[in-house]
Design an enzyme around this catalytic site. Sequence first.
Site, short mmCIF file in Angstrom:
data_model
loop_
_atom_site.label_atom_id
_atom_site.label_comp_id
_atom_site.label_asym_id
_atom_site.label_seq_id
_atom_site.Cartn_x
_atom_site.Cartn_y
_atom_site.Cartn_z
N SER A 59 0.80 -1.22 0.00
CA SER A 59 0.00 0.00 0.00
C SER A 59 0.83 1.27 0.00
O SER A 59 1.51 1.56 -0.96
CB SER A 59 -0.97 -0.03 1.19
OG SER A 59 -1.75 -1.19 1.14
N LYS A 61 -0.85 -4.25 -3.15
CA LYS A 61 -2.13 -3.63 -2.78
C LYS A 61 -2.12 -2.20 -3.29
O LYS A 61 -1.59 -1.31 -2.65
CB LYS A 61 -2.36 -3.66 -1.27
CG LYS A 61 -3.70 -3.03 -0.88
CD LYS A 61 -3.91 -3.06 0.62
CE LYS A 61 -5.27 -2.45 0.97
NZ LYS A 61 -5.33 -1.01 0.68
N ASP A 63 10.42 4.81 -10.18
CA ASP A 63 10.20 5.52 -11.43
C ASP A 63 11.07 6.76 -11.57
O ASP A 63 11.21 7.31 -12.67
CB ASP A 63 8.72 5.92 -11.56
CG ASP A 63 7.84 4.75 -11.94
OD1 ASP A 63 8.36 3.63 -12.08
OD2 ASP A 63 6.61 4.94 -12.08
#
Length: 375
Positions: A290, A314, A301
């Site tokens: 999460s 999740k 990224d």
Amino acid sequence: MINITKTRFILYLAGAFMVGALIFGGAGALMLSSNSSVIYGNDELAEIQKNIDEYFLFDYQKKDLMDGMYKGYVSALDDPYSSYMNEKELQSYIVTSSGDYFGVGIDFIVSKGKYLIIGVTKNSPAEEAGVEEGDYILAVDGVKYEDKDVMASKIRGEEGTEVTIKILHNKQKKDITMTRREIKKESVSYKMLDEDMAYIEINSFINNTSSDFEKALNAVSRNGAKSLVLDLRDNYGGLVDQSVAIADHFIDKGVVCYVKDKKGNTEKYEAKEGKTNLKTVVLINENSASSSEILAAALKDNGYDIVGTKSFGKGVIQTTLTLKDGSALKLTVMKFLSPDKHIIHKKGILPEYKVKDKPKTEEDEQLEKAKELLN
């Protein structure tokens, strides 16, 4: 600081589940009343109630039937992260949003339909009783629970009271009785690994995590750190805004993550200029979930090295919607995407450097790989 685009929800939470720790913020109100054509006015339900009134042998509370009905109704969504909480359960949930609560000090997630303990608070009743990460919770005070929120509220309670938890430990079942006391959750810890390499661990995202992280970052910088290992292993998640605020320390400017609702509306969390100069490697594992995945995906990224094993996966966000009687719905309302719009839900984050931590060795293989990359 973070420029968070306003939505109709005050706070988002993307956590797995921590006993008595996490709060969903919601500004909306969803009303269920006797005028609801979905639940009330149902001929079959009315017939069931008539038969109970006429034939059922024992006493019962109508409110308990209503609670059970609401819980079953939401449970039928077949979403492990959505649930109904009555007023008592909700208040127990809210009061512990800071990470301080009365309980035994167990953090758990739902893993393959079972309640897996992924954290035991230091100096807690659970640690003193020998509860360990990797154990499973089977029952609380002799009752098995299908609803994780309800079970968590049963584990919490008044200071000085006892709770008995059935644990599966090393394939052996055993009942452990513990006395509840105040639990103070510290979500950030840090140390120097050597004279110029620092280590910061974040084990959850609660109300003060981002400010505690900033203090830790400042402390290791003052101590001469030039590189950093950021450990998100076994971090089941928590408050999204805390995760985003920490990401801002590593991203000079740009998107931290995107959030998308059921109507396809997409909004973004953005970082402003200014980031740490510490060369950083991130550690994740299968229990990184999460909000920790939001942070790990944002850093991945943006060119940071990720070490460990694939994360939990999740990638959805919940909020609470308060009902008029003081109860609440916890509902999955959005999914999040990485800055490059990678989907996280049920996919997880794959580290560039796949390293398993061998359980029977004293060496932390994942940490050693991170140190190797920083040297």
